[in-house]
Design a protein around this motif. Structure first.
Motif, PDB file in Angstrom:
ATOM      1  N   THR A  29     -17.208  29.104 -14.716  1.00  0.00           N
ATOM      2  CA  THR A  29     -17.082  27.894 -13.900  1.00  0.00           C
ATOM      3  C   THR A  29     -16.704  28.181 -12.451  1.00  0.00           C
ATOM      4  OG1 THR A  29     -14.789  27.598 -14.615  1.00  0.00           O
ATOM      5  CG2 THR A  29     -16.508  26.477 -15.920  1.00  0.00           C
ATOM      6  N   ALA A  30     -16.733  29.434 -12.043  1.00  0.00           N
ATOM      7  CA  ALA A  30     -16.357  29.800 -10.666  1.00  0.00           C
ATOM      8  C   ALA A  30     -17.215  29.053  -9.651  1.00  0.00           C
ATOM      9  CB  ALA A  30     -16.511  31.303 -10.463  1.00  0.00           C
ATOM     10  N   ALA A  31     -16.567  28.637  -8.578  1.00  0.00           N
ATOM     11  CA  ALA A  31     -17.276  27.938  -7.500  1.00  0.00           C
ATOM     12  C   ALA A  31     -17.743  28.896  -6.411  1.00  0.00           C
ATOM     13  CB  ALA A  31     -16.366  26.872  -6.889  1.00  0.00           C
ATOM     14  N   HIS A  32     -17.123  30.080  -6.334  1.00  0.00           N
ATOM     15  CA  HIS A  32     -17.435  31.036  -5.275  1.00  0.00           C
ATOM     16  C   HIS A  32     -17.509  32.444  -5.839  1.00  0.00           C
ATOM     17  CE1 HIS A  32     -16.744  27.874  -2.363  1.00  0.00           C
ATOM     18  NE2 HIS A  32     -15.620  27.596  -3.002  1.00  0.00           N
ATOM     19  N   GLU A  33     -18.289  33.286  -5.186  1.00  0.00           N
ATOM     20  CA  GLU A  33     -18.402  34.676  -5.605  1.00  0.00           C
ATOM     21  C   GLU A  33     -17.240  35.491  -5.059  1.00  0.00           C
ATOM     22  OE1 GLU A  33     -20.793  34.607  -1.728  1.00  0.00           O
ATOM     23  OE2 GLU A  33     -20.453  33.237  -3.385  1.00  0.00           O
ATOM     24  N   GLU A  34     -16.977  36.619  -5.734  1.00  0.00           N
ATOM     25  CA  GLU A  34     -15.987  37.584  -5.264  1.00  0.00           C
ATOM     26  C   GLU A  34     -16.643  38.659  -4.407  1.00  0.00           C
ATOM     27  OE1 GLU A  34     -13.890  39.336  -8.556  1.00  0.00           O
ATOM     28  OE2 GLU A  34     -12.974  37.440  -9.122  1.00  0.00           O
ATOM     29  N   THR A  35     -17.868  39.009  -4.763  1.00  0.00           N
ATOM     30  CA  THR A  35     -18.604  40.079  -4.092  1.00  0.00           C
ATOM     31  C   THR A  35     -20.068  39.697  -4.039  1.00  0.00           C
ATOM     32  OG1 THR A  35     -17.073  41.725  -4.999  1.00  0.00           O
ATOM     33  CG2 THR A  35     -19.174  42.549  -4.180  1.00  0.00           C
ATOM     34  N   VAL A 144     -23.872  28.124 -19.376  1.00  0.00           N
ATOM     35  CA  VAL A 144     -24.749  27.770 -18.246  1.00  0.00           C
ATOM     36  C   VAL A 144     -24.570  26.292 -17.912  1.00  0.00           C
ATOM     37  CG1 VAL A 144     -27.164  27.503 -17.519  1.00  0.00           C
ATOM     38  CG2 VAL A 144     -26.406  29.632 -18.612  1.00  0.00           C
ATOM     39  N   LYS A 145     -24.466  25.466 -18.920  1.00  0.00           N
ATOM     40  CA  LYS A 145     -24.256  24.025 -18.701  1.00  0.00           C
ATOM     41  C   LYS A 145     -22.946  23.773 -17.957  1.00  0.00           C
ATOM     42  CE  LYS A 145     -24.362  19.577 -21.035  1.00  0.00           C
ATOM     43  NZ  LYS A 145     -25.602  19.002 -20.578  1.00  0.00           N
ATOM     44  N   ARG A 146     -21.899  24.569 -18.244  1.00  0.00           N
ATOM     45  CA  ARG A 146     -20.583  24.402 -17.621  1.00  0.00           C
ATOM     46  C   ARG A 146     -20.486  24.981 -16.210  1.00  0.00           C
ATOM     47  NH1 ARG A 146     -15.543  25.923 -19.333  1.00  0.00           N
ATOM     48  NH2 ARG A 146     -16.181  28.095 -19.371  1.00  0.00           N
ATOM     49  N   MET A 147     -21.477  25.770 -15.801  1.00  0.00           N
ATOM     50  CA  MET A 147     -21.383  26.432 -14.488  1.00  0.00           C
ATOM     51  C   MET A 147     -21.186  25.412 -13.371  1.00  0.00           C
ATOM     52  SD  MET A 147     -24.107  29.582 -14.751  1.00  0.00           S
ATOM     53  CE  MET A 147     -23.603  30.370 -13.210  1.00  0.00           C
ATOM     54  N   HIS A 148     -20.532  25.864 -12.317  1.00  0.00           N
ATOM     55  CA  HIS A 148     -20.192  24.995 -11.190  1.00  0.00           C
ATOM     56  C   HIS A 148     -21.441  24.406 -10.526  1.00  0.00           C
ATOM     57  CE1 HIS A 148     -17.891  23.489  -7.835  1.00  0.00           C
ATOM     58  NE2 HIS A 148     -18.800  23.997  -7.034  1.00  0.00           N
ATOM     59  N   GLY A 149     -21.314  23.158 -10.126  1.00  0.00           N
ATOM     60  CA  GLY A 149     -22.366  22.478  -9.384  1.00  0.00           C
ATOM     61  C   GLY A 149     -22.829  21.229 -10.108  1.00  0.00           C
ATOM     62  N   GLU A 150     -23.249  20.259  -9.318  1.00  0.00           N
ATOM     63  CA  GLU A 150     -23.658  18.961  -9.856  1.00  0.00           C
ATOM     64  C   GLU A 150     -25.144  18.876 -10.152  1.00  0.00           C
ATOM     65  OE1 GLU A 150     -22.479  16.003  -7.054  1.00  0.00           O
ATOM     66  OE2 GLU A 150     -20.387  16.639  -7.059  1.00  0.00           O
ATOM     67  N   ARG A 152     -29.211  20.408 -11.171  1.00  0.00           N
ATOM     68  CA  ARG A 152     -29.918  21.082 -12.270  1.00  0.00           C
ATOM     69  C   ARG A 152     -29.632  22.585 -12.266  1.00  0.00           C
ATOM     70  NH1 ARG A 152     -35.868  22.976 -12.293  1.00  0.00           N
ATOM     71  NH2 ARG A 152     -36.229  23.397 -14.491  1.00  0.00           N
ATOM     72  N   VAL A 153     -29.768  23.213 -11.124  1.00  0.00           N
ATOM     73  CA  VAL A 153     -29.529  24.653 -10.996  1.00  0.00           C
ATOM     74  C   VAL A 153     -28.078  24.859 -10.559  1.00  0.00           C
ATOM     75  CG1 VAL A 153     -30.209  26.765  -9.806  1.00  0.00           C
ATOM     76  CG2 VAL A 153     -31.948  25.078 -10.427  1.00  0.00           C
ATOM     77  N   PRO A 154     -27.298  25.633 -11.326  1.00  0.00           N
ATOM     78  CA  PRO A 154     -25.902  25.881 -10.941  1.00  0.00           C
ATOM     79  C   PRO A 154     -25.789  26.424  -9.518  1.00  0.00           C
ATOM     80  CG  PRO A 154     -26.309  26.667 -13.175  1.00  0.00           C
ATOM     81  CD  PRO A 154     -27.653  26.292 -12.593  1.00  0.00           C
ATOM     82  N   ALA A 155     -24.674  26.098  -8.875  1.00  0.00           N
ATOM     83  CA  ALA A 155     -24.480  26.426  -7.460  1.00  0.00           C
ATOM     84  C   ALA A 155     -24.640  27.917  -7.168  1.00  0.00           C
ATOM     85  CB  ALA A 155     -23.108  25.934  -7.006  1.00  0.00           C
ATOM     86  N   LEU A 156     -24.066  28.788  -7.983  1.00  0.00           N
ATOM     87  CA  LEU A 156     -24.157  30.220  -7.676  1.00  0.00           C
ATOM     88  C   LEU A 156     -25.548  30.779  -7.955  1.00  0.00           C
ATOM     89  CD1 LEU A 156     -20.623  31.398  -8.794  1.00  0.00           C
ATOM     90  CD2 LEU A 156     -21.518  31.242  -6.459  1.00  0.00           C
ATOM     91  N   LEU A 157     -26.295  30.187  -8.876  1.00  0.00           N
ATOM     92  CA  LEU A 157     -27.679  30.625  -9.083  1.00  0.00           C
ATOM     93  C   LEU A 157     -28.542  30.212  -7.897  1.00  0.00           C
ATOM     94  CD1 LEU A 157     -28.284  29.983 -12.887  1.00  0.00           C
ATOM     95  CD2 LEU A 157     -27.251  31.950 -11.733  1.00  0.00           C
ATOM     96  N   ARG A 158     -28.278  29.045  -7.370  1.00  0.00           N
ATOM     97  CA  ARG A 158     -28.984  28.610  -6.159  1.00  0.00           C
ATOM     98  C   ARG A 158     -28.584  29.491  -4.975  1.00  0.00           C
ATOM     99  NH1 ARG A 158     -29.619  22.429  -4.750  1.00  0.00           N
ATOM    100  NH2 ARG A 158     -30.286  22.693  -6.873  1.00  0.00           N
ATOM    101  N   ALA A 159     -27.310  29.845  -4.895  1.00  0.00           N
ATOM    102  CA  ALA A 159     -26.820  30.667  -3.775  1.00  0.00           C
ATOM    103  C   ALA A 159     -27.430  32.065  -3.792  1.00  0.00           C
ATOM    104  CB  ALA A 159     -25.294  30.748  -3.818  1.00  0.00           C
ATOM    105  N   VAL A 160     -27.577  32.688  -4.967  1.00  0.00           N
ATOM    106  CA  VAL A 160     -28.159  34.033  -5.007  1.00  0.00           C
ATOM    107  C   VAL A 160     -29.637  33.985  -4.636  1.00  0.00           C
ATOM    108  CG1 VAL A 160     -28.817  34.219  -7.470  1.00  0.00           C
ATOM    109  CG2 VAL A 160     -28.066  36.246  -6.202  1.00  0.00           C
TER     110      VAL A 160
END
Length: 179
Positions: A29-35, A144-150, A152-160
């Motif tokens: 459920t992390a909202a931000h990456e560490e690295t 995957v359903k619990r991953m951060h973001g409102e 369809r695609v979780p926020a960190l998957l969109r960010a990568v």
């Protein structure tokens, strides 16, 4: 027990080159990456239907070398394509000596894919297609359903995905940023 270190990976192709990106984060459920890391590749294999791993796997392995050892890897694609036909995720799992679970999250349906769970997120009526190896599929889909973001695609998957698309080709093999 501490949260697992998870890395999500993506690759952006540009003519004969590619830039792979990875975001490492702690817990589903992390909202931000560490690295974060990127790796550039001057020569990539041509796209081959049903054998996408030949093009993408070297890029994924290259960016994984740039960051810390993850407990779980998430790829943009499928772990298995159909019974007896491994997908990108299964090939990556093998390349990692079957020591690291791999979760595939695909945005489009692959008609003959087996062992797939559809996950609806946010207000979207279009599912994500989750496959997994080395981790229970139902558990992977629930996480995957619990991953951060409102959306369809979780926020960190969109960010990568955006990191791979927006990054310039590095002058050296990879660049690592510890945040």
């Amino acid at each position: 027990m501490s949260e697992p270190l998870i890395v999500c990976l993506d690759v952006d192709y540009r003519a004969e080159t590619a830039v792979a990106a990875g975001l490492w984060f702690r817990g589903w459920t992390a909202a931000h990456e560490e690295t974060q890391a990127i790796a550039g590749f001057r020569e990539v294999a041509a796209y081959e239907p049903g054998a996408f791993y030949r093009r993408e796997l070297p890029c994924l392995l290259g960016v994984l070398r740039e960051g810390p050892l993850a407990d779980i890897v998430i790829v943009d694609g499928y772990v298995s394509l159909e019974p007896g036909h491994p997908g990108l995720g299964a090939h990556l799992h093998d390349a990692l000596d079957r020591q690291v679970p791999v979760v595939g999250v695909a945005k489009t349906a692959y008609r003959s894919a087996s062992d797939v769970l559809e996950v609806l997120r946010g207000q979207s009526a279009s599912p994500l297609f989750v496959t997994a190896i080395g981790i229970d599929l139902a558990t992977a889909a629930a996480e995957v359903k619990r991953m951060h973001g409102e959306h369809r695609v979780p926020a960190l998957l969109r960010a990568v995905d955006q990191l791979a698309r927006r990054s310039a080709m590095p002058d050296r093999t990879g660049i690592v940023l510890k945040l």
